[in-house]
Design a protein around this motif. Structure first.
Motif, short mmCIF file in Angstrom:
data_model
loop_
_atom_site.label_atom_id
_atom_site.label_comp_id
_atom_site.label_asym_id
_atom_site.label_seq_id
_atom_site.Cartn_x
_atom_site.Cartn_y
_atom_site.Cartn_z
N ARG A 48 45.17 47.21 42.59
CA ARG A 48 44.07 47.76 41.78
C ARG A 48 43.46 48.91 42.56
O ARG A 48 43.03 48.73 43.71
CB ARG A 48 43.03 46.66 41.52
CG ARG A 48 41.86 47.12 40.66
CD ARG A 48 40.94 45.93 40.39
NE ARG A 48 39.71 46.32 39.75
CZ ARG A 48 39.55 46.48 38.44
NH1 ARG A 48 40.57 46.29 37.65
NH2 ARG A 48 38.39 46.83 37.94
N GLU A 58 45.37 49.01 37.25
CA GLU A 58 46.05 47.89 37.89
C GLU A 58 47.55 48.07 37.68
O GLU A 58 47.99 48.30 36.55
CB GLU A 58 45.59 46.56 37.29
CG GLU A 58 44.14 46.23 37.57
CD GLU A 58 43.70 44.93 36.89
OE1 GLU A 58 44.53 44.33 36.19
OE2 GLU A 58 42.53 44.55 37.06
N LYS A 279 40.35 45.10 30.13
CA LYS A 279 40.35 46.20 31.09
C LYS A 279 39.21 47.17 30.83
O LYS A 279 38.67 47.77 31.75
CB LYS A 279 41.67 46.96 31.02
CG LYS A 279 42.86 46.16 31.54
CD LYS A 279 44.13 47.00 31.50
CE LYS A 279 45.31 46.20 32.03
NZ LYS A 279 46.56 47.00 32.00
N SER A 288 35.15 46.26 40.97
CA SER A 288 35.42 47.68 40.77
C SER A 288 34.73 48.51 41.84
O SER A 288 35.29 49.46 42.37
CB SER A 288 34.94 48.11 39.39
OG SER A 288 35.61 47.41 38.38
#
Length: 299
Positions: A48, A58, A279, A288
């Motif tokens: 990722r 990803e 996503k 993230s």
């Protein structure tokens, strides 16, 4: 042989493009365990990272056979796969696994071993996975619900205990569907009325309890039919007694009530579980910010 060569060439070019998109920058790793059809343990690795366009992506890197699922073996397999693609473990800035002790253990878990080499490789337990485990744990705190799931599990074991019983279940479903067609109670169409199976729910599989209970209701009459056949024609007295006991349990008002109640509860949580895995829901993806490495990135 030429087909395998073409497939291998495509795989190598795809991986080359993925590594090129990473461009030597920081990345996070997602790791899960999986068995192949021969029941050999495998490890799946996903990277990722933020690509050249500034998008969080990803990318699946590969499957690796592991001799066992201990933390040391998994770490060795991860580092070996990364080295094949010239990726340094020091660039790992995030880890995402399930909550098994060999993965998140504070002393000898995989996340601890990797953090010793890369202190910034923070570990996050998947939110959707936590949701499933929490729901199962809380539900089983209630005695009636715990008994209900025990009965469901026993029914699945008995009805799916042999190929003969599973075939009997499928045959009864097909005959019932034909009757419904004849009476005009259901419509025909491509993709409609797919055969429903009875798979055991897993505490770590997202939505598996919901799917199991949903199928249980759809083929309830077929399950009763199979248990009645076992009650009369079971090869041993133990099988006949067990089938008789389960029949008396699943026909009670309490069992049916809890079945519909838990299906409604799990249906709501199933939607949340799906959202947690989307996503596009960047704010719901807990690490993230670990990959972006920006001071002004707030979640």
């Amino acid at each position: 042989m030429i087909q395998k060569d073409i497939a291998n060439a495509c795989a190598k070019e795809t991986l080359k493009a993925i590594i090129g998109d990473l461009n030597g920058d920081y990345f996070g790793i997602l790791v899960d365990e999986s068995k192949d059809i021969s029941h050999k343990e495998q490890m799946a690795l996903v990277l990722r990272f933020v690509n050249k366009n500034g998008e969080v992506v990803e990318r699946f890197i590969g499957l690796v056979h592991v001799s066992d699922t201990s933390a040391c073996s998994l770490k060795k397999a991860i580092y070996s796969l990364l080295s094949v693609h010239s990726l340094s473990p020091s660039k790992i800035h995030g880890q995402g696994y399930d909550g098994a002790s060999n993965m998140k253990g504070e002393i000898n878990g995989l996340k601890t071993l990797i953090m010793k080499d890369s202190p910034l490789a923070y570990y996050i337990h998947c939110f959707a996975h936590q949701l499933q485990l929490t729901l199962v744990a809380i539900a089983k705190k209630h005695l009636d619900v715990e008994d209900f799931f025990d009965h469901v599990s026993n029914v699945l074991n008995v009805v799916g205990g042999s190929f003969k019983r599973r075939d009997l279940l499928c045959d009864h479903q097909a005959k019932k569907l034909e009757q419904l067609f004849d009476f005009g109670e259901v419509q025909k169409g491509q993709g409609l009325h797919q055969e429903c199976g009875l798979q055991r729910p897993g505490d770590t599989r997202w939505g598996s309890h919901f799917k199991t209970l949903d199928n249980f209701i759809v083929i309830f009459s077929s399950i009763v039919h199979v248990l009645e056949v076992i009650e009369l024609e079971g090869s041993t007295s133990s099988d006949r007694n067990q089938a008789e006991y389960l029949l008396t349990k699943i026909k009670t008002f309490k069992f049916i009530f809890v079945l519909h109640l838990m299906l409604k509860v799990l249906a709501m949580s199933n939607e949340l579980s799906k959202i947690l895995q989307k996503k596009i829901k960047i704010l719901l993806m807990p690490w993230s910010f670990l990959i972006l490495q920006r001071k002004d990135c707030k979640i």
